[in-house]
Design an enzyme around this catalytic site. Structure first.
Site, PDB file in Angstrom:
ATOM      1  CE1 TYR A  87     -37.897  14.218  -6.125  1.00  0.00           C
ATOM      2  CE2 TYR A  87     -38.537  16.451  -6.664  1.00  0.00           C
ATOM      3  CZ  TYR A  87     -37.631  15.425  -6.732  1.00  0.00           C
ATOM      4  OH  TYR A  87     -36.461  15.597  -7.418  1.00  0.00           O
ATOM      5  NE  ARG A 139     -32.231  18.782  -7.853  1.00  0.00           N
ATOM      6  CZ  ARG A 139     -32.498  20.025  -7.432  1.00  0.00           C
ATOM      7  NH1 ARG A 139     -31.859  20.515  -6.388  1.00  0.00           N
ATOM      8  NH2 ARG A 139     -33.389  20.766  -8.053  1.00  0.00           N
ATOM      9  NE  ARG A 160     -31.219  22.082 -10.541  1.00  0.00           N
ATOM     10  CZ  ARG A 160     -31.830  23.145 -10.034  1.00  0.00           C
ATOM     11  NH1 ARG A 160     -31.126  24.028  -9.321  1.00  0.00           N
ATOM     12  NH2 ARG A 160     -33.126  23.345 -10.214  1.00  0.00           N
ATOM     13  CG  HIS A 186     -30.560  14.228 -10.564  1.00  0.00           C
ATOM     14  ND1 HIS A 186     -29.989  15.477 -10.423  1.00  0.00           N
ATOM     15  CD2 HIS A 186     -31.801  14.448 -11.071  1.00  0.00           C
ATOM     16  CE1 HIS A 186     -30.841  16.397 -10.843  1.00  0.00           C
ATOM     17  NE2 HIS A 186     -31.945  15.805 -11.235  1.00  0.00           N
ATOM     18  CE  LYS A 198     -31.473  22.467 -14.297  1.00  0.00           C
ATOM     19  NZ  LYS A 198     -32.558  21.637 -14.875  1.00  0.00           N
ATOM     20  CG  HIS A 223     -37.863  22.397  -8.656  1.00  0.00           C
ATOM     21  ND1 HIS A 223     -38.488  21.295  -8.101  1.00  0.00           N
ATOM     22  CD2 HIS A 223     -36.701  21.933  -9.191  1.00  0.00           C
ATOM     23  CE1 HIS A 223     -37.734  20.229  -8.290  1.00  0.00           C
ATOM     24  NE2 HIS A 223     -36.641  20.592  -8.941  1.00  0.00           N
TER      25      HIS A 223
END
Length: 307
Positions: free
Chosen positions: A269, A237, A141, A234, A165, A260
Site C-alpha cells: 500500500y 479492503r 476480508r 477485496h 487467517k 497481516h
C-alpha cells in the site's frame, strides 16, 4: 493425502479452508503424476516437479499460484518424511517463476462515499449496505465478514471481534457510519432468522450468507448505484488500507488493522500511496511540469527566481 489432511486439521490446527486448499493442490499434482505413470510418492524427483511447474505455467497459472502449490507439496513431503513414507523432499529446491506483482485496485473516496450513502428501505439492501460499510470501515476480508457472528459486534464499544487467517482473533474498530448501518440492519435481521441462528449476515431464508452471495450482491450494488468500476470485496479492503495509510502514514497501525502477520504484505500500500504522490508531484512541482513554449519557460524561470 487423507492422513495429511487430518494432520493439518488436528495437529496443526489449520482452518477447514486451508486444509481444502492443500488437498486441492495435492490432488492436482497426484492427477498429473498418474498421467505420467508415476504412482509412488517416494519415486517423485525434483525433475518431475520442475516439469510439473512448467506444466502449471503453460496452463496460465501465475507465479504466486505456483508458489502456493509448491508450498503445499513441500509441507506434504515434510509430513511423508516424518511418517517414513518418503526418503527426501524433492520440492525443497524448486522455485516458482516470478510474476509481475499487480497493485490492488482501489476505489475513489468520493465514489465510495456516494455508493455507501445511498438510502434504501429494501430489507436485503439494508443488509448489503451494512456489509459493505463494515468491509470498508474495518478492512475485513470476505471470509472474515461471512463468518461474523452477532455476538462478535460490540455496538456500544464500537468494535468487532474478527477471526482471521490461521484462526487468529483480533479486535478492530467499527466506524460511526458502519454502526449506523448496523442499527438499521439488526432489527431487520431479527425478523428474518430463528433465535438459534448466530450469523450476523443471513439470506432471505435465514441461512448464513455465503461468500459467493456476498460477492454477487456487491457487484449488483455497484451496477445499480452507478459505480464506474466493478466492485468486489477485496477492493473495499484495499481501499480501506490505502485511504488509511494516505491519511495517517502509520504502516504498523494499518498492518494491525488488516491482520497481516508480515509487514511486507502491508507495504504494497506504500506503493499505491507513492503513485498518488508521484502524480501530485508531476502536476504541481514547477521543476516537474512540462514546459509548453520558450516564452513560458522564461516566465516560469523568472517566477522561480523571485520565489
Amino acid at each position: 493425502m487423507a492422513d495429511f489432511a487430518r494432520h493439518l486439521a488436528s495437529e496443526k490446527r489449520h482452518s477447514p479452508r486451508t486444509c481444502e486448499s492443500y488437498q486441492r493442490d495435492l490432488f492436482r499434482l497426484a492427477t498429473w503424476l498418474v498421467e505420467q505413470n508415476n504412482t509412488e510418492w517416494r519415486a517423485v524427483t525434483g525433475y518431475d516437479l520442475r516439469r510439473y511447474v512448467a506444466n502449471l505455467s503453460r496452463e496460465g497459472l501465475s507465479g504466486r499460484s505456483i508458489a502456493r502449490h509448491l508450498s503445499a507439496i513441500r509441507r506434504f513431503y515434510q509430513y511423508l518424511l516424518r511418517e517414513r513414507r518418503a526418503i527426501d523432499n524433492p520440492a525443497l529446491d524448486i522455485r516458482a517463476p516470478k510474476s509481475r506483482r499487480r497493485l490492488p485496485g482501489v476505489a475513489d473516496v468520493d465514489q465510495l462515499n456516494y455508493l455507501l450513502d445511498a438510502s434504501t428501505d429494501d430489507p436485503l439492501e439494508v443488509r448489503d449496505q451494512c456489509m459493505f460499510e463494515l468491509m470498508y470501515s474495518s478492512g475485513l476480508r470476505l471470509a472474515e465478514l461471512a463468518s461474523l457472528n452477532i455476538d462478535a459486534i460490540d455496538c456500544r464499544g464500537g468494535e468487532a471481534r474478527v477471526v482471521g487467517k490461521g484462526s487468529k482473533t483480533r479486535l478492530i474498530p467499527v466506524g460511526r457510519k458502519a454502526l449506523e448501518a448496523l442499527s438499521r440492519w439488526l432489527p431487520v435481521r431479527a425478523s428474518m432468522v430463528p433465535e438459534a441462528q448466530t450469523a450476523l449476515f443471513v439470506s432471505r431464508r435465514g441461512d448464513r450468507l455465503s461468500h459467493r452471495s456476498i460477492q454477487a450482491r456487491l457487484s449488483r450494488w455497484g451496477i445499480v448505484k452507478g459505480a464506474d468500476q466493478k466492485l468486489h470485496p477485496h477492493m473495499l479492503r484495499h481501499s480501506f488500507a490505502s485511504h488509511m495509510l494516505e491519511s495517517s502514514g502509520d504502516l504498523r497501525a494499518v498492518q494491525e488493522l488488516l491482520g497481516h502477520a508480515d509487514i511486507a504484505t502491508t507495504q504494497i500500500y506504500t506503493h499505491l500511496d507513492f503513485q498518488h504522490l508521484a502524480r501530485v508531484y508531476d502536476q504541481s512541482h514547477p521543476r516537474a511540469r512540462r514546459r509548453h513554449s520558450p516564452g513560458q519557460d522564461g516566465q516560469n524561470s523568472e517566477q522561480e527566481g523571485n520565489t
